[in-house]
Design a protein around this motif. Sequence first.
Motif: not given
Length: 228
Positions: A157-172
């Motif tokens: 959950h914490q990792f996905l929250d990080l992606l939502d905050r810092d990598r929105a719209g990105k390809r991961i």
Amino acid sequence: MQRPALLVLVRHAESARNQVKKDAVYFADDAARRVLRGQPDHKIELTDDGHVQAEQTGHAIRERFGVFDHVYTSGYTRTIQTTDGILAAYPPAQRERMPVDMNIFIRERDSGYAYDMTEAEATSAFPWLHEYWQTFGGFMARPPGGESLADVVGRIHQFLDLLDRDRAGKRILVVTHGQALRCFRFVLEQWDYDRAERWPPGQAPANCGVTVYEESDGRLDLAEYNTV
């Protein structure tokens, strides 16, 4: 909520421990264990076949998805080596555009004190474990000294929250572990506890299995699972 545009999860390639244990919970006997005894989980390396798997997977991933905005590993040797093999398929100019970070939240589940034990040793050391596991189930139960899958879900959950905050719209691209993948699916697909108890027959993630989520209306929807 903003999400990454694309999330590609890859289980690491075949490791030395996978080869010896065949993904069993315990070592079959002392002879099997002797090959790896004393090596902590985060230092287990890929086999020769595992390196080949990673390189082949890299060519398939590059052909299908092209360049990613960001790449994450768990920092375990086998995920780093798998990532190196995947990225070797990209020419240097493309690799330079894909920063690689380690994130401890996506590490493998801690298997606890029985990590290096045979089944006979675990039964002797923890005679209550079978009944406890039958009572609480494979999602909630904690191996002695280790983590339950429910514990792992907290850090996913914490990792996905990080992606939502810092990598929105990105390809991961994320290179992670089998048990962590179950927890990604629990969160992203909103599984209930019963579904998370065990993998359905034939559904356990393969080495270098590729799982894809695509953004749709603020959600990350499963597009494919465990493609090799």
